[in-house]
Motif scaffolding. Structure first.
Motif, mmCIF file in Angstrom:
data_model
loop_
_atom_site.group_PDB
_atom_site.id
_atom_site.type_symbol
_atom_site.label_atom_id
_atom_site.label_comp_id
_atom_site.label_asym_id
_atom_site.label_seq_id
_atom_site.Cartn_x
_atom_site.Cartn_y
_atom_site.Cartn_z
ATOM 1 N N PHE A 1 -45.000 28.667 46.838
ATOM 2 C CA PHE A 1 -45.793 29.110 45.364
ATOM 3 C C PHE A 1 -45.918 27.916 44.696
ATOM 4 N N CYS B 1 -40.611 29.746 46.193
ATOM 5 C CA CYS B 1 -41.573 30.618 46.968
ATOM 6 C C CYS B 1 -41.643 32.078 46.238
ATOM 7 N N ARG B 2 -42.584 32.558 46.985
ATOM 8 C CA ARG B 2 -42.626 34.197 46.615
ATOM 9 C C ARG B 2 -41.790 34.706 47.475
ATOM 10 N N HIS C 1 -44.285 34.132 36.601
ATOM 11 C CA HIS C 1 -43.032 34.595 37.649
ATOM 12 C C HIS C 1 -41.670 34.345 37.112
ATOM 13 N N TRP D 1 -39.179 37.963 37.089
ATOM 14 C CA TRP D 1 -37.954 38.269 37.624
ATOM 15 C C TRP D 1 -36.623 38.193 36.513
#
Lengths: 85, 923
Positions: B633, B626-627, B661, B665
């Protein structure tokens, strides 16, 4: 097209970069301690100033590293000669 | 009388006649002519017609600002271009020219492929000088001599600018001698480049200037230059403007400077009996120059004497004008309403403008980028001043780029020149008959818009020039109001009782001159418009008649039709094979990311909703990402290769975003984690062998591998030799069937595929495409990210609580606990079984509750269909859908109202419609 100075690679065309939005938005240390509204403010709300704006970029088609830069949203000029990180 | 060719004079080559046709009539011109000068020399008066009024229109200008003479030009090589300004078309042998009266007709797309071929070039320089007139030449000399990398661009076929159309002198010699010497010196400078026929069309942020260069003698028609310039000198000149009076649009009424340019540069006598109507000093030698060419001067009307031209008479050619109430017979009216500095690029670069009362126009005020302005673009109209300012600005620009000491070079002295003095502007001349004449007072000739249109706008309450522009369309034609913009603003101000500079001018937008889409596209057309990615197995797919679909940039086989087989039939056959025997699919396009580092397991725990840190080496696990907003996502299977190494798969379309992504992070939130993520999508080819007989196929190919259900259980992977090739085999399934995904080096992909086909032949192995893959996964209720999800769907909405950890934090975990994301009436994934088992609900169709009154608007919509297929296994249609509170509605009826007014009724069920107990995956 903007000319963006990657702190690792030097000035490159904007197409090599991806925008990361406002810089310096700290992740809450303990999300579970926040109420819904405060958490939503972190997730969904960002500043939208007219003038200098600290923001994040990633040199996606280059070194792939993230960095921060300050851009004047009126003139699109980058204000810090040496972007950070 | 119409225009004629002068017996001598002009910069045309009278030894090189060129023949061309205009609306089918054969004509002759000379090398050095523009199409406009050749038409004028051939006595053509009417070239266009007002797009609304149909009134005859002739040539007004001699450059890009021309509003009337718009033509379609077909060259001898067959390339045809519409909407060209005859004033900017170089005459060539064999041109076939058509006038474009009226509003034009859009050809059907099939006929309208632009045959032109164009290139792009990228360049960097220290100083870019735009404009090769006196100011630009002086600037280029100053910059070029300093050693700065200098590029001089000019839209014309030769340098000199306005000097090409005047008889100015420098140091008592013809000014063009100096131009020739300057051009020679610049051409010899090693770091200086001159681009002719090159129009700077856009000045973007960060000194990014686009230059469209026409190349009539090259294999491509033009090049679009992307120039990144340290400093920019704009010496873009000025456009003379018309004066608005009743019937000011007749052929024979033209800009004074244009008439002199036709005379001096092209050797064309534009008429026989002339009236000059001026507001400034730029026309002071015009009468003498016209007289010398044999043109009779009937009157010189100067606004500074309080005189005015208030009307005209004639048909397809001017016959008379009305001066202070008296008729003056003439076939030519030269007009100088003042001058508009060409501030387009300056304004595009975000520079601000100011109104200048003395010149009655807008001038550059403050630059935002490294922009310098020189010459008439800056309001300096005398030749001496242009040269001195050009030299000073060029030297300063070079110095700011780090070259030279900033001191301007000495320029020759101009004798006289064309200063304009103080302008006494006439924005529009009232007609004796009053406002009714305003519908014949043309402000924007190309748009056929008048003072009456502006009065209608201001009368409607519009007071902003941007609004008036859109209401009247003034300034929105191909000329973008080059001659009309300032006039329109001043006329509107006058009607509003304000000062001429009160309203400003509308935003100047790129491109400065129209260019074709083909010019912009360059080589990025057809197959080159976007990269095409193919797998190593592609040749087999092509050879076996696959029908392809685009998945991102990938070409994927959609289905493999047999001779005469429809898509529906092929997909049903492919699905049946996978469920009853064995199918095979090319899954190489799946995103693959190699994750290495001692903290890789911990990292995956944070990015997936479920846990991976404790996954055993040799095992695989399905994960959902997930975002931070908690929305799904991506998903995929990630396998542990070693304690510190994982092999992650992503959806085909999300391979790059997922890698981005992960890196975001890792770099910005968790730099302390020792993990590296590398895309290996292109390194591995993946052959998915699917169906109850897939184990038999693998057993043949890998005799040393224990393929038993216990020896090689579901959700594990093995390193093995398969068909003699080193391979990783993953026992995972996207169909619910027993399945193996054989991964080999991309170099071995085609060989592995062919080995699998050979080994499976006795089982009737059937290749299948993305369509069957979609049906098979939908039967199992497996979502496709981007089809079942749209960025507003949580894992819980998909009924996948089982994949969401309640004990560890992960990206998005806090958002899952937001009250909004726990509402029971959120749209949740369900399957729909139409009551009529042949009825296929269109994907994307809205859904309403059974019994909803469809006649009462608005109709409350409670969901939409995300996927809809025919199931070979069920022998019926089915669909997946997102329905409000859908999990509580299993067993209820729902209605899909179709676009054609009919409806399809369906039962809502659990999203898994085939093998809910997962009995099939062990074969």
């Amino acid at each position: 097209m903007l000319l963006i100075t990657c702190p690792h690679c030097g000035p490159r065309d904007e197409v090599e970069f991806r925008y990361g939005g406002q810089a310096g938005v700290a992740s809450p240390a303990d999300p579970e301690a926040l109420d819904d509204a405060t958490w939503a403010r972190y997730v969904f709300f960002r500043d939208n100033p007219k003038g200098p704006f600290a923001e994040r970029w990633v040199h996606a088609a280059g070194c792939r590293r993230w960095f921060d830069a300050v851009r004047d949203t009126v003139t699109n000029q980058f204000l810090d000669p040496e972007p950070r990180r | 009388m119409s225009g004629t060719r002068a017996p001598s004079d002009g910069r045309i080559d009278r030894n090189r006649p060129l023949s061309f046709t205009f609306d089918g009539r054969a004509m002759t011109g000379f090398a050095g002519d523009t199409l406009a000068s050749a038409l004028m020399a051939n006595g053509v008066d009417v070239i266009g017609r007002g797009i609304y009024t149909g009134r005859p229109r002739g040539i007004v200008a001699a450059g890009v600002e021309e509003p009337n003479a718009i033509v379609q030009v077909e060259r001898a090589d067959g390339v045809s271009e519409p909407s060209l300004r005859a004033t900017t078309v170089e005459l060539e042998e064999g041109l076939r020219v058509q006038s474009l009266a009226g509003r034009g007709r859009l050809e059907s797309p099939g006929d309208a492929v632009d045959a032109g071929r164009f290139d792009a070039r990228y360049a960097h320089c220290d100083v870019l000088v735009v404009g090769g007139g006196p100011a630009g030449l002086a600037a280029a000399l100053a910059a070029g001599r300093s050693g700065a990398r200098t590029i001089l661009v000019d839209a014309d076929t030769e340098l000199g600018g306005t000097l090409l159309g005047t008889r100015d002198e420098l140091d008592r010699e013809p000014a063009l001698d100096w131009v020739r010497a300057a051009a020679g010196e610049l051409a010899a400078l090693p770091e200086t480049t001159i681009l002719l026929r090159a129009t700077a069309i856009a000045y973007h942020d960060h000194q990014d200037i686009l230059v469209a260069e026409r190349r009539p003698d090259a294999r491509t028609e033009g090049r679009l230059w992307h120039i990144r310039a340290g400093q920019v000198v704009l010496a873009t000149g000025a456009h003379e403007r018309l004066i608005v009076f009743a019937d000011n649009d007749r052929p024979g009424i033209m800009l004074a400077s244009a008439a002199l340019t036709y005379l001096h540069r092209y050797g064309v006598v534009p008429g026989q009996r002339a009236v000059i109507y001026t507001t400034n000093d730029s026309t002071r030698t015009a009468a003498a120059e016209l007289t010398e060419a044999g043109i009779e001067i009937v009157d010189v009307v100067d606004s500074r004497d309080g005189r005015a031209v208030s009307g005209s008479e004639g048909g397809d050619r001017l016959e008379a004008v009305v001066v202070d109430g008296e008729r003056r017979g003439c076939d030519l009216l030269l007009v100088s309403g003042g001058w508009n500095p060409v501030v387009h690029l300056f304004s595009q670069s975000r520079g601000s403008l100011r109104w200048d009362d003395g010149l009655a126009t807008y001038l550059p005020e403050r630059a935002v980028q490294a922009t310098h302005v020189a010459g008439s673009a800056n309001g300096v109209f005398d030749l001496d001043g242009c040269l001195r300012e050009g030299a000073a600005v060029g030297a300063r620009a070079a110095a700011e780029a780090g070259f030279g000491d900033g001191r301007p070079p000495v320029m020759p002295a101009a004798d006289g020149g064309t200063a304009i003095g103080r302008v006494a502007p006439i924005w529009f001349v009232p007609a004796p008959e009053g406002e009714t004449a305003e519908a014949r007072m043309f402000v924007d000739l190309e748009r056929d818009a008048t003072v009456a249109d502006i009065r209608r706008a201001t009368g409607a309450g519009l007071a902003s020039i941007e609004h008036i522009k859109r209401y009247t369309t003034i300034g929105t034609a191909g000329d973008q109001g080059k001659t009309s913009g300032v006039v329109a603003s001043a006329v509107a101000a006058a009607l509003l009782g304000q000062e001429p500079g009160a309203l400003g001018v509308p935003t100047f937008r790129a491109p400065y001159v129209p260019i074709s889409f083909a010019f912009i596209a360059g080589r990025d057309r057809g197959a080159l418009s976007d990269p095409i990615r193919t797998t190593s197995i592609q040749p087999w797919h092509v050879a076996h008649g696959a029908v392809f679909e685009d998945v991102g940039q990938w070409k994927r086989p959609r289905f493999f039709p047999r001779a005469g087989e429809s898509m529906d039939a092929a997909v049903l056959r492919e699905c049946a094979a996978a469920r009853t025997s064995v199918g095979v699919m090319d899954a190489s396009t799946l995103g693959k990311i190699d994750l290495q580092g001692p903290d890789a397991g911990d990292f995956l725990d944070r990015v997936y909703t479920n846990g991976f840190a404790k996954l055993k080496v040799g095992s695989c696990r399905y994960g959902v990402m997930c975002r931070v907003d908690g929305m799904v996502f991506d998903d995929g299977v990630t396998s542990r290769l070693a304690d510190d190494r994982f092999h992650m798969t992503t959806t085909t379309g999300n391979a790059a975003p997922v890698l981005d992504h992960l890196e975001e992070w890792l770099q910005t939130e968790w730099p302390e984690l020792r993990v590296r993520a590398t895309s290996v999508t292109e390194q591995w080819a993946t052959v998915a062998v699917v169906g109850p007989r897939s184990r038999d196929v693998l057993a043949v190919l890998a005799p040393e591998l224990d393929v038993s259900a216990d020896g090689f259980p579901f959700m594990t992977w093995r390193e093995s030799v398969v068909a003699g090739l080193p391979a990783r085999v993953f026992r995972i399934s996207f169909s619910g069937e027993l399945a193996y995904e054989i991964n080999v080096s991309t170099w071995h992909g085609l060989a592995m595929w062919e080995e699998v086909m050979a080994a499976g032949e006795r089982f009737g192995i059937t290749p299948y495409g993305t369509e069957a893959m979609h049906v098979l996964r939908a039967e199992k209720g497996y979502p496709i990210i981007g089809q079942e999800t749209d960025g507003t769907v949580t894992p819980q909405d998909l009924g996948m609580e089982w994949v969401v950890s309640k004990t560890k934090p992960f990206i998005g975990s806090r958002s899952h606990r937001r009250a909004e994301n726990r509402r029971p009436d959120r749209k949740q994934l369900v399957a729909l079984l139409p009551l009529n088992p042949d009825a296929l609900i269109p994907e994307g169709n809205q859904l309403v509750a059974a019994g909803t009154d469809l006649g009462s608007r608005p109709v409350p919509m409670i969901g939409h269909v995300t996927s809809s297929y025919r199931s070979a296994f069920l022998g019926r249609t089915f669909a997946l859908a997102l329905v409000r509170g859908g999990r509580e509605r299993h067993g209820e009826a729902i209605v899909a109202p179709l676009a054609d007014g009919t409806t399809i009724e369906a039962w809502i069920t659990d999203p898994v419609v085939v093998d809910p107990d997962n009995a099939r995956r062990d074969g």
